[in-house]
Each structure stands twice: as C-alpha cells, then as structure tokens.
Write a protein that holds these residues in place. Structure first.
Motif, PDB file in Angstrom:
ATOM      1  N   LYS A 133       2.295 -12.411   6.624  1.00  0.00           N
ATOM      2  CA  LYS A 133       2.261 -11.074   5.727  1.00  0.00           C
ATOM      3  C   LYS A 133       0.925 -10.154   5.863  1.00  0.00           C
ATOM      4  CE  LYS A 133       4.807 -13.168   1.974  1.00  0.00           C
ATOM      5  NZ  LYS A 133       4.885 -14.520   2.560  1.00  0.00           N
ATOM      6  N   ARG A 134       1.378  -8.869   5.779  1.00  0.00           N
ATOM      7  CA  ARG A 134       0.272  -7.954   6.049  1.00  0.00           C
ATOM      8  C   ARG A 134       0.368  -6.713   5.006  1.00  0.00           C
ATOM      9  NH1 ARG A 134      -1.612 -11.618   8.347  1.00  0.00           N
ATOM     10  NH2 ARG A 134      -2.319 -11.691  10.346  1.00  0.00           N
ATOM     11  N   ARG A 135      -0.443  -6.339   4.772  1.00  0.00           N
ATOM     12  CA  ARG A 135      -0.523  -5.073   3.832  1.00  0.00           C
ATOM     13  C   ARG A 135      -1.598  -4.022   4.237  1.00  0.00           C
ATOM     14  NH1 ARG A 135      -3.403  -5.318  -1.700  1.00  0.00           N
ATOM     15  NH2 ARG A 135      -1.406  -3.944  -2.401  1.00  0.00           N
ATOM     16  N   VAL A 136      -1.502  -2.704   4.020  1.00  0.00           N
ATOM     17  CA  VAL A 136      -2.654  -1.805   4.686  1.00  0.00           C
ATOM     18  C   VAL A 136      -2.415  -0.769   3.468  1.00  0.00           C
ATOM     19  CG1 VAL A 136      -3.051   0.015   6.166  1.00  0.00           C
ATOM     20  CG2 VAL A 136      -1.828  -1.897   6.952  1.00  0.00           C
ATOM     21  N   LEU A 137      -3.988  -0.482   3.170  1.00  0.00           N
ATOM     22  CA  LEU A 137      -4.186   0.422   2.120  1.00  0.00           C
ATOM     23  C   LEU A 137      -4.940   1.544   2.828  1.00  0.00           C
ATOM     24  CD1 LEU A 137      -5.707  -1.816  -0.896  1.00  0.00           C
ATOM     25  CD2 LEU A 137      -3.523  -0.877  -0.423  1.00  0.00           C
TER      26      LEU A 137
ATOM     27  N   LEU B 114       9.455   0.995  11.553  1.00  0.00           N
ATOM     28  CA  LEU B 114       8.140   0.557  11.891  1.00  0.00           C
ATOM     29  C   LEU B 114       7.773  -0.566  11.337  1.00  0.00           C
ATOM     30  CD1 LEU B 114       6.717   4.087  10.210  1.00  0.00           C
ATOM     31  CD2 LEU B 114       7.208   3.654  12.644  1.00  0.00           C
ATOM     32  N   PRO B 115       6.682  -0.984  11.639  1.00  0.00           N
ATOM     33  CA  PRO B 115       6.474  -2.670  11.278  1.00  0.00           C
ATOM     34  C   PRO B 115       6.177  -2.781   9.855  1.00  0.00           C
ATOM     35  CG  PRO B 115       4.262  -1.731  12.395  1.00  0.00           C
ATOM     36  CD  PRO B 115       5.564  -0.518  12.264  1.00  0.00           C
ATOM     37  N   MET B 116       6.023  -1.856   8.873  1.00  0.00           N
ATOM     38  CA  MET B 116       5.861  -2.075   7.568  1.00  0.00           C
ATOM     39  C   MET B 116       6.656  -1.069   6.831  1.00  0.00           C
ATOM     40  SD  MET B 116       1.774  -2.468   6.995  1.00  0.00           S
ATOM     41  CE  MET B 116       1.059  -4.189   7.537  1.00  0.00           C
ATOM     42  N   ASP B 117       6.873  -1.130   5.426  1.00  0.00           N
ATOM     43  CA  ASP B 117       7.552  -0.451   4.715  1.00  0.00           C
ATOM     44  C   ASP B 117       6.420   0.321   3.837  1.00  0.00           C
ATOM     45  OD1 ASP B 117      10.195  -0.878   5.567  1.00  0.00           O
ATOM     46  OD2 ASP B 117       9.963  -2.730   4.751  1.00  0.00           O
ATOM     47  N   ILE B 118       6.966   1.442   2.921  1.00  0.00           N
ATOM     48  CA  ILE B 118       6.237   2.054   1.903  1.00  0.00           C
ATOM     49  C   ILE B 118       6.118   1.338   0.717  1.00  0.00           C
ATOM     50  CG2 ILE B 118       5.970   4.206   0.616  1.00  0.00           C
ATOM     51  CD1 ILE B 118       7.446   5.800   2.723  1.00  0.00           C
ATOM     52  N   ASP B 119       5.209   0.996   0.142  1.00  0.00           N
ATOM     53  CA  ASP B 119       4.778   0.211  -0.961  1.00  0.00           C
ATOM     54  C   ASP B 119       4.862   1.183  -1.916  1.00  0.00           C
ATOM     55  OD1 ASP B 119       4.272  -1.471  -3.065  1.00  0.00           O
ATOM     56  OD2 ASP B 119       2.739  -2.614  -2.174  1.00  0.00           O
ATOM     57  N   TRP B 120       3.849   2.311  -1.695  1.00  0.00           N
ATOM     58  CA  TRP B 120       3.659   3.405  -2.637  1.00  0.00           C
ATOM     59  C   TRP B 120       2.979   4.712  -1.858  1.00  0.00           C
ATOM     60  CZ3 TRP B 120      -0.065  -0.436  -3.108  1.00  0.00           C
ATOM     61  CH2 TRP B 120      -1.417   0.149  -3.066  1.00  0.00           C
TER      62      TRP B 120
ATOM     63  N   ALA C  67       8.906 -11.331   5.954  1.00  0.00           N
ATOM     64  CA  ALA C  67       7.818 -11.309   6.572  1.00  0.00           C
ATOM     65  C   ALA C  67       7.927 -11.958   8.066  1.00  0.00           C
ATOM     66  CB  ALA C  67       6.555 -12.197   5.934  1.00  0.00           C
ATOM     67  N   PRO C  68       7.382 -11.213   9.082  1.00  0.00           N
ATOM     68  CA  PRO C  68       7.876 -11.732  10.368  1.00  0.00           C
ATOM     69  C   PRO C  68       6.628 -13.053  10.838  1.00  0.00           C
ATOM     70  CG  PRO C  68       6.260  -9.758  10.471  1.00  0.00           C
ATOM     71  CD  PRO C  68       6.633 -10.104   9.068  1.00  0.00           C
TER      72      PRO C  68
ATOM     73  N   MET D 237       1.108   0.050   1.902  1.00  0.00           N
ATOM     74  CA  MET D 237       2.406  -0.383   2.657  1.00  0.00           C
ATOM     75  C   MET D 237       2.296  -1.878   3.138  1.00  0.00           C
ATOM     76  SD  MET D 237       1.001   1.381   6.309  1.00  0.00           S
ATOM     77  CE  MET D 237      -0.179   2.475   5.484  1.00  0.00           C
ATOM     78  N   SER D 238       3.337  -2.523   3.110  1.00  0.00           N
ATOM     79  CA  SER D 238       3.479  -3.922   3.434  1.00  0.00           C
ATOM     80  C   SER D 238       4.778  -4.318   4.337  1.00  0.00           C
ATOM     81  CB  SER D 238       3.813  -4.591   2.054  1.00  0.00           C
ATOM     82  OG  SER D 238       4.993  -4.536   1.519  1.00  0.00           O
ATOM     83  N   ASN D 239       4.654  -5.485   4.862  1.00  0.00           N
ATOM     84  CA  ASN D 239       5.838  -5.944   5.876  1.00  0.00           C
ATOM     85  C   ASN D 239       6.537  -7.159   5.181  1.00  0.00           C
ATOM     86  OD1 ASN D 239       3.922  -8.010   5.993  1.00  0.00           O
ATOM     87  ND2 ASN D 239       4.063  -8.170   8.218  1.00  0.00           N
ATOM     88  N   TYR D 240       6.424  -7.154   3.962  1.00  0.00           N
ATOM     89  CA  TYR D 240       7.171  -8.366   3.254  1.00  0.00           C
ATOM     90  C   TYR D 240       7.588  -7.972   1.950  1.00  0.00           C
ATOM     91  CZ  TYR D 240       2.627  -8.172   0.449  1.00  0.00           C
ATOM     92  OH  TYR D 240       1.613  -7.727  -0.284  1.00  0.00           O
ATOM     93  N   LEU D 241       7.580  -6.810   1.218  1.00  0.00           N
ATOM     94  CA  LEU D 241       8.259  -6.543  -0.003  1.00  0.00           C
ATOM     95  C   LEU D 241       9.736  -5.961   0.007  1.00  0.00           C
ATOM     96  CD1 LEU D 241       5.751  -4.408  -1.876  1.00  0.00           C
ATOM     97  CD2 LEU D 241       6.257  -6.892  -2.200  1.00  0.00           C
TER      98      LEU D 241
END
Length: 721
Positions: free
Chosen positions: A307-311, A245-251, A291-292, A283-287
């Motif tokens: 860098k992107r994050r999603v809440l 997926l384009p991001m990973d689980i932050d929490w 980052a792409p 979720m985020s794409n840099y932790l």
C-alpha cells in the motif's frame, strides 16, 4: 471584403449541444467559428458539447489534429498533432495551471468542468507569439459568465442544466446565476459531476468512478474605456479513478483566483492579468483498487501487499501584461509574462508509519518572458505576421531523503553495497550533492502569411522555431517512480538535471477552399524537434536495482534528450444537401518518429475520420456522426516492448467504427431538451490514446490498454433565463 488582424482560432462554444442557441434567440448560430481569415471564407465548423462529456479535454476530439489522451474519467490531456502534456499551452481563462500533482491526475482542463465552460478555443496550426509559449499548440477554456445588462436597472439571469449518462450511471448538474447592470455584474457558478465505473461490452472497468464539485464567485465592472473582472473558484475532487496510473485520486482541493483589467488609451490597448492557484492533493493505490504486491523485499514497508499513498501540494502565481498599438500599416502587440510555482510530493506507507520517500522536495520554477508580434493586412490580399519571444526559465530542487537511505545512515555496516537500502542511499547522495539549480534561455520565432489567391482559395504558409524547457519531473525525479506528468506507459522513470530544452522547427501549408455550399480545408505540416525529451533505458545499476526490487519495474527508463520528427495532415470539409440537410467532417493523420533510432513515439493518435449528417430546422436538430479510427501499429518499442514489465504491452490497436446520435429540441427560447446515444451499436474497441490498465481484478487484464466505453444513452435539460 473586410479582413482581420488577429490569429486564426477554432472556437468551440459549449453552451448547447447543437448548432442553435436555446437561449433568447433560437435561430442564433452556435458553432466552431473561424476567426481571423478573410471574410469570404465563411465556413464554420459545427461543434457541440456532448451531453455525457464531463471531461472538457474530450472536446479536442472535434478539432482536426486533436485527440484526448485519458488516464481516467477526469484526467484527459489535450493532444494536438501528436504532442500533449507540457508541450501544449493549455490555459483556463488565460491562467496557466500546470497539472495537479506530479503525475498530472488533474491536467489543466480538469479545473474547468465542461458544463461551466462557455467555449474551448484551439489555435489552429502554429500558435502566434502573443498567445504564449508551448511548442505543440495553444488551447484555452473560457468560463461561462453573464453579460452586462444593455438596459436600465438590474437584470437577473441563469444558465442551468442537468444531465445523465447510462454507461456509468453519471449525473451532472451545473448553473451560472447572475445579476448585472450596465456597469456591474455579479455571478455564482456551481457544478457537480459524479458517476460509477463505466461499462463496456466486456464488462465493467474498475477504478473509473468520479466525483467532482466546483463553486465559483465572480464580479465584473465596466465603464467607458475601463473593464475589470475577478473570479474565485474552489474545486473539490473526491475518490476518482485513474486506472492508467499506479494510483487513484483520493482528493483534490484546489483554489484559483484570476483578475484581469482592460483599457484603451487613445490608440494603445492594455490588458493586465494576475492569477494564482493552490492545490492540495492526496492519492493512493488501495482505496479504489486492490493494493498491488510489487516487491518481495523482507523490509516492513514491502511485506505483504504494498500500500502506498502520496501527499502533494503546489502553489502557482502568474501574470501577463499586454499592449496593442498601430505600427505602420499593421498592429504591434507586445508585453511580458511570468509565472512561479512551488511543488512538493511525499510517498508514505499507511501500514508502516516510519516509511517515506521525498518524491519531490521544495521544487521552485520561475519563468519570465518578453514578447513582440507585428501583423498587417497588405493590399487586401496578404496577411503577414511575425513575432519573437525571449524567455528565461529558472528551476531548483531542495534536498531529498527516504526511509531506506536513513537505514544506511543509522547502520552503514548492516547495508553494504548491493543491498536495496544502499542503492537508495547512493541515489539520494548523488542527487543532493549534484547541481540542483538550472537556468535556460529560450527563444521562439513565428512567421506566418496568408494569401488570397482567388475568390475561393486562401493559401497560408507558416514557419516557427520554438523551445521548451524540461518540466521539474523530467529534471528532478531522483528515484525510479512512475511520477512523470501522466505519460501512462507503465514504466518507472528517473530524471536528469542536465537535460537541455527542446527546440522545435515547424513548417505548415494550409489551403482553404470555399464555394458557398461546400468547403474543403487541408493543412500539411512537418516538425523537427532537436533534444526531444523521451524516456530511454536506464543504465545506472542503482536505479535499476531500486526499480526492480522495490518499485516493481525491472526495466526503468530515464529522461534523455533524443531527436524526433512529427508530420501529418488534418482537414475539415462540408457541403450542403438542401436548406435543411448538410454534411460536415474532419480527418486527422499524424506520425511521430524518433530520428536518433528506428522507433516510433509513444501514444500518438492513429488516422481518424469523422463524417456527420445534420438535419437543421428552427426548433429541432438531429446529428448522426460516424467516426472511423484506423489501426495503430506504429508503436513505441522503447516505451512498451518490455516483456519483463507487467504494466504495459506491445500490441497494436484495431480499427473501429463508432456511430453517435444527438437530437436537440428547442421547446422555447428558454428550454432545450437533448437526447442521444454514443457508440450506438455497442462496439467493442480500444481507444489507442488510452493508457494501460494498472488495476488488479478488473475485466481488463493488467498491462492491456483500456477498453472504450460501451453504448451510452444520455439526456440533458438546459433552462436559461
């Protein structure tokens, strides 16, 4: 010869890693049990929870027709006969928990760690109406909990385990601690699963670490005709990879509660269940990954790396009220079921505070259904079942907005037609002005019959028409993003509010032979799905422009109604070699094809065959399993033949053999030791149900399918009292 009037299930107990219980009675059989057939068919499919398995979805690999489509170590989705995601009715102790977040980083079984799951129940073939909706199958994970005490006073019990796996340095700890009397039971559940990136013969796979913790409390009461149970669970997932997926689980912070009451009033049985969940997700794409840089636009949010994050957050509540009573020569089960859900998700740029995109805003989904099912055993040779379900699904979305569109609001002349902010503005205006409230009326009908043709053969016939409404991602994704319930094909998508529900027409033939020391059970099926919801190439120039210039995919897809067919065969078999030795196995074949064009469906499991040699004594069980997975060259050109998209590839997966070994010692009635190896010979392979690697700098090239895990040595200790 007795008969049963309940649906046919395959049950996978997970308390142990072998066929025998390590608790109290070492000779008690723990296996997949076939329920609801004539008693003469006593074939039982053996199953175990593999010691290294922390994702409960992977246990579906032990079911004929099953497969686990994984986007990360804790993000497996159940696939059954080619269907997965929202098409499969997956529950946790009767609760419907839709995937956490818009990309299903936490699919339903993410919410029940494998070490705390008593059993996984998979309804074979066509699910009965009383089981629930879903056109692709029915699966339920059941929590471990202590039994009521059959004696006087309080009984204190525990079910604990500790395990490790070498392939990812993983550790797993879990325990269920209870105190019970004849009428009351109290229990505490806790687990910890954590591991690093996993190894393959080609190197470590980046962004595959995981960290999940669970704490639960429960209380049960029984007295006479009354039984009540309530439980609460809190799950926290931290820094967990989802490389497909384009991001990973932050929490993930998830709270769940579930209460059920059962009683029997003369001939009327009643079960009432209410439940709810609340999910807070980042979720985020840099932790966990580099980052792409997917956009060359000169605007601040796109300068340098992106860098992107999603809440995201969601709240769900549901209920089910079921009645059961005799009617004529059979039994009538009827009731009502409902669920409501609210979802939001917003995209941010941590390097540029003003940037935001309302991915989903104030999504409301409300479903209500009435159902009835009649079943009977006739002449001790025929079992018949007929059911109907009528459902109403209402969904609506709030207005959306985005930073690029606000730039146009502030200065329209600065952003004329053809500029990316204007394209985002056009998409926002079109979505907000459109009809964002939809209502569907769906009907499910099931007919099944089972006939005892001879002392050794049962023939089963089934037919069903079932419908599925689009999920909110398929209808209300207004801007091209990869937020599609974990499809995992590397494409950006947009939704269509005017999608029609899918209509599935399925037929099934099952043959069950049992001759005492051997059995053979094939099942043939065919399913035609009208208005099948599938991504097709987007044609809106604003969608294409935004996807290409701002979101890294020049060839986005849009959800559309198409036509599809699924057909295949799955089977189980087994035979005894001696009192201590036996062989058991299963096979799966399924094809999924588009009917409106000449193409295959995406992410369908290829033919696979399992054969296990088992040595089974009173205190020691050894299992040597051979798994063959065939080449998958029936690829979806629509989803993956895309040279301009670096996030996927149109490459067949090769066939491969895996050898797995599992050894269990029953030291005494309380203690079990398990050790073994998965992929014993360190085979280099690609799981055809894996997604495409999205992580830069990994040993796996960007856009290639994920490599399978290398040799994994595992161990497990279980102590019960």
């Amino acid at each position: 010869m007795s008969t049963s009037k309940v649906p046919l299930y395959i049950v996978l107990p997970l308390a142990l890693t072998s066929q025998f219980s390590a608790a109290q009675e070492p000779t008690e059989v723990q296996e997949i049990t076939v329920i609801g057939r004539q008693e003469f068919l006593e074939t039982q499919f053996t199953a175990r929870r593999e010691a290294s398995t922390v994702d409960a979805a992977k246990l579906i690999n032990q079911v004929p027709g099953g497969g686990a489509a994984s986007n990360g170590p804790l993000t497996g989705q159940i696939q059954y006969r080619g269907m997965q995601g929202p098409r499969v009715n997956v529950r946790v102790d009767g609760m419907l928990i839709h995937g956490g977040g818009p990309n299903w980083m936490a699919p339903p079984l993410h919410h029940i760690p494998a070490a705390l799951m008593e059993e996984l129940v998979v309804e074979q073939g066509i699910p009965s109406i009383a089981t629930g909706g879903g056109i692709g199958g029915a699966v339920t994970g059941v929590w471990k909990r202590p039994a009521f005490n059959s004696g006087d006073g309080w009984n204190f019990s525990g079910d604990t385990e500790a395990g490790f796996s070498s392939v990812d340095g993983g550790t797993s700890l879990a325990g269920v601690f209870g105190a019970s009397t004849r009428n009351h039971r109290l229990y505490l559940q806790a687990s910890l699963d954590e591991g690093d990136n996993y190894d393959t013969p080609n190197g470590e796979v980046a962004a595959t670490q995981y960290d999940r913790r669970m704490l639960g409390l429960g209380y049960g009461f029984q007295s006479g005709i009354h039984e009540f149970d309530i439980n609460f669970h809190r799950l926290h997932t931290d820094d967990t990879g989802t490389p497909s997926l384009p991001m990973d689980i932050d929490w993930f912070d998830t709270d769940m509660w579930n209460a059920v009451y059962r009683t029997q009033l003369d001939s009327l049985g009643i079960e009432a269940r209410v439940y709810g969940s609340s999910v807070d997700h980042g979720m985020s794409n840099y932790l966990l990954r580099t980052a792409p840089d997917f956009s060359s636009l000169p605007l601040p949010p796109f300068a340098g790396d992106d860098k992107r994050r999603v809440l995201a957050d969601s709240q769900e509540t549901g209920y089910k009220l079921t009645f059961d009573m005799p009617l004529g020569v059979g039994d009538l089960t009827f009731g009502l079921e409902g669920k409501t859900g609210e979802e939001n998700a917003t995209v941010y740029d941590p390097d540029f505070g003003p940037f935001f995109v309302d991915n989903f805003s104030n999504i409301d989904v409300n479903s209500q259904s009435l159902f009835a099912q009649w079943s009977a055993t006739l002449n001790r040779q025929w079992y018949v079942e007929a059911g109907i379900r009528k459902a109403r699904v209402k969904m609506e979305a709030g207005e959306v907005d985005a930073f690029p569109a606000k730039l146009v609001d502030m200065n329209p002349d600065m952003w004329p037609m053809g500029t990316p902010p204007r394209a985002v503005w056009m998409l926002r205006e079109g979505f907000n002005a459109g009809d964002r409230s939809k209502q569907d009326h769906n009907t499910d009908v099931v007919l099944k019959a089972r006939y005892q043709m001879s002392d050794n053969l049962v023939v089963e016939l089934g037919a069903a028409q079932k419908q599925r409404s689009p999920i909110y991602q398929e209808r209300f994704l207004w801007i091209p993003l990869e937020a599609n319930a974990g499809v995992g094909d590397g494409n950006n998508y947009v939704g269509d509010p005017n999608l029609d529900p899918e209509s599935s027409l399925q037929f099934e033939l099952g043959l069950d032979w049992d001759f005492g020391n051997w059995y053979f059970s094939p099942r043939f099926y065919r399913r035609k799905v009208d208005d099948f919801i599938q991504g097709v190439p987007a044609t809106d120039m604003a969608v294409i422009g935004v996807s290409k210039n701002a979101n890294g995919d020049p060839t986005p897809l849009m959800f559309a109604n198409t036509e599809a067919t699924f057909h295949g065969i799955d089977l189980t078999y087994g035979f005894e070699l001696s009192d201590l030795w036996r062989v058991e196995g299963l096979a799966t074949y399924v094809r999924g094809e588009r009917d409106d064009i000449n193409d295959n469906l995406f992410r369908i499991t290829p033919p696979s065959y399992h054969a296990t040699l088992i040595y089974d004594s009173s205190d020691f069980v050894a299992r040597i399993e051979e798994v063959f997975t065939d080449r998958q060259n029936h690829l979806s050109a629509t989803n993956t033949l895309d040279p301009d998209n670096p996030n996927n590839s149109f490459v067949p997966t090769d066939s491969y053999w895996l050898t797995n070994v599992n050894l269990s010692w029953y030291v005494n009635s309380n203690l079990t030791l398990t050790a073994g190896a998965e992929n014993l010979f360190d085979e280099d392979y690609i799981d055809p149900l894996s997604g495409f690697n999205r992580v830069l700098g990994s040993h796996i090239p960007q856009g290639s399918q994920l490599y399978g895990t290398g040799r994994n040595l595992f161990g497990r200790l279980q102590y019960n009292w």
